[in-house]
Design a protein around this motif. Structure first.
Motif, PDB file in Angstrom:
ATOM      1  N   ARG A 184      61.896  -4.560 -49.596  1.00 45.37           N
ATOM      2  CA  ARG A 184      62.857  -5.622 -49.898  1.00 45.37           C
ATOM      3  C   ARG A 184      63.914  -5.699 -48.796  1.00 45.37           C
ATOM      4  O   ARG A 184      64.453  -4.686 -48.366  1.00 45.37           O
ATOM      5  N   GLN A 185      64.190  -6.908 -48.370  1.00 45.35           N
ATOM      6  CA  GLN A 185      65.157  -7.130 -47.284  1.00 45.35           C
ATOM      7  C   GLN A 185      66.555  -7.402 -47.807  1.00 45.35           C
ATOM      8  O   GLN A 185      66.745  -7.835 -48.912  1.00 45.35           O
ATOM      9  N   SER A 218      57.661 -13.383 -50.595  1.00 46.25           N
ATOM     10  CA  SER A 218      58.792 -13.584 -51.497  1.00 46.25           C
ATOM     11  C   SER A 218      58.261 -13.477 -52.916  1.00 46.25           C
ATOM     12  O   SER A 218      57.183 -14.006 -53.213  1.00 46.25           O
ATOM     13  N   ARG A 251      60.658  -1.193 -52.910  1.00 42.93           N
ATOM     14  CA  ARG A 251      59.345  -1.623 -52.443  1.00 42.93           C
ATOM     15  C   ARG A 251      58.539  -2.282 -53.565  1.00 42.93           C
ATOM     16  O   ARG A 251      58.745  -1.997 -54.729  1.00 42.93           O
ATOM     17  N   ARG A 252      57.606  -3.118 -53.133  1.00 44.87           N
ATOM     18  CA  ARG A 252      56.693  -3.778 -54.075  1.00 44.87           C
ATOM     19  C   ARG A 252      55.326  -3.842 -53.401  1.00 44.87           C
ATOM     20  O   ARG A 252      55.245  -4.160 -52.222  1.00 44.87           O
ATOM     21  N   ALA A 279      56.259  -1.555 -58.329  1.00 50.76           N
ATOM     22  CA  ALA A 279      57.509  -1.838 -57.620  1.00 50.76           C
ATOM     23  C   ALA A 279      58.563  -0.842 -58.055  1.00 50.76           C
ATOM     24  O   ALA A 279      58.544  -0.362 -59.188  1.00 50.76           O
ATOM     25  N   ASP A 321      59.582 -13.152 -57.230  1.00 51.61           N
ATOM     26  CA  ASP A 321      60.606 -13.179 -58.269  1.00 51.61           C
ATOM     27  C   ASP A 321      59.928 -12.790 -59.578  1.00 51.61           C
ATOM     28  O   ASP A 321      59.059 -13.512 -60.068  1.00 51.61           O
ATOM     29  N   SER A 366      55.318 -11.306 -44.316  1.00 48.32           N
ATOM     30  CA  SER A 366      56.355 -11.174 -45.332  1.00 48.32           C
ATOM     31  C   SER A 366      55.908 -11.903 -46.591  1.00 48.32           C
ATOM     32  O   SER A 366      54.977 -12.703 -46.561  1.00 48.32           O
ATOM     33  N   GLN A 418      67.020 -12.038 -58.910  1.00 50.61           N
ATOM     34  CA  GLN A 418      65.784 -11.279 -58.973  1.00 50.61           C
ATOM     35  C   GLN A 418      64.790 -11.696 -57.889  1.00 50.61           C
ATOM     36  O   GLN A 418      63.910 -10.937 -57.545  1.00 50.61           O
ATOM     37  N   ALA A 445      63.356 -12.076 -54.351  1.00 53.26           N
ATOM     38  CA  ALA A 445      63.612 -11.249 -53.178  1.00 53.26           C
ATOM     39  C   ALA A 445      62.554 -11.494 -52.110  1.00 53.26           C
ATOM     40  O   ALA A 445      61.415 -11.844 -52.407  1.00 53.26           O
ATOM     41  N   ASP A 446      62.979 -11.293 -50.877  1.00 53.61           N
ATOM     42  CA  ASP A 446      62.075 -11.369 -49.734  1.00 53.61           C
ATOM     43  C   ASP A 446      61.724  -9.951 -49.305  1.00 53.61           C
ATOM     44  O   ASP A 446      62.578  -9.061 -49.297  1.00 53.61           O
ATOM     45  N   TYR A 447      60.464  -9.764 -48.928  1.00 56.09           N
ATOM     46  CA  TYR A 447      59.948  -8.458 -48.539  1.00 56.09           C
ATOM     47  C   TYR A 447      59.280  -8.558 -47.170  1.00 56.09           C
ATOM     48  O   TYR A 447      58.541  -9.512 -46.906  1.00 56.09           O
TER      49      TYR A 447
END
Length: 192
Positions: A191-192, A61, A154-155, A145, A63, A59, A22, A24-26
């Motif tokens: 999200r990457q 991150s 997306r978030r 999100a 969770d 960027s 869950q 994630a990096d954005y």
């Protein structure tokens, strides 16, 4: 008993893996311009000057199962300041204010995030502006999100913070009502 222990171990391993999945990096959506860094400051106590920085990158991150582990980093091109007036913007880029020739970038790096459990929280971090680094706290609100129409996820968040320009070496007198500056951030990440 062995089957019960094995089942418990497998369950714990799967729970851990799902929890990690869950996180994630954005990347902040700069290309689609779904992110904004705006400011408001009093002008002599008679009105407000509004503006924004149009060139920045960053960027974060996040969770959902552990929001307290969130982190953010943003770099701003200080010469991209835009107050909708070319001559004023030239002055804001000068040594009286941002001194963009000497300090072409401002940077924010988070140090902690304290969630309130209701989609809001406090993001603490270090803001470097005009060569001075100061700790700040940003009041954060999660907007939402989910999937986007292009197959991504997306978030988005918004944030508000009041800064004291003098703490970053600004000493140009705009009157006592201009001792603080309000910043508003609207950040949408892919999200990457």
């Amino acid at each position: 008993m062995k089957k019960l222990l094995l089942a418990a171990a497998v369950s714990a391993a799967l729970s851990g893996a799902l929890g990690q999945a869950q996180a994630a990096d954005y990347a902040i959506d700069i290309e689609g311009q779904h992110a904004f860094i705006q400011f408001k400051i009093s002008h002599l106590g008679y009105s407000y000057l509004l503006g924004e920085f149009t060139d920045f990158d960053g960027s974060f991150s996040y969770d959902e199962s552990n929001p307290g582990a969130a982190s953010v980093q943003v770099t701003i091109d200080t010469s991209s300041i835009d107050s909708n007036h070319a001559e004023r913007d030239k002055h804001l880029r000068s040594d009286d204010f941002l001194a963009v020739d000497e300090y072409p970038q401002a940077r924010f790096v988070s140090t902690s995030y304290t969630p309130n459990g209701d989609g809001t929280g406090t993001l603490a971090g270090d803001l470097t502006l005009r060569g001075v680094t100061q700790p700040i706290e940003i009041a954060v609100n999660e907007i939402g999100a989910g999937p986007d129409p292009w197959g991504g996820f997306r978030r988005g968040f918004e944030g508000k913070v009041t800064l004291t320009p003098a703490n970053f070496g600004f000493d140009y007198d705009l009157g006592p009502a201009a001792e603080t500056l309000d910043m508003y951030l609207s950040i949408e990440g892919i999200r990457q």
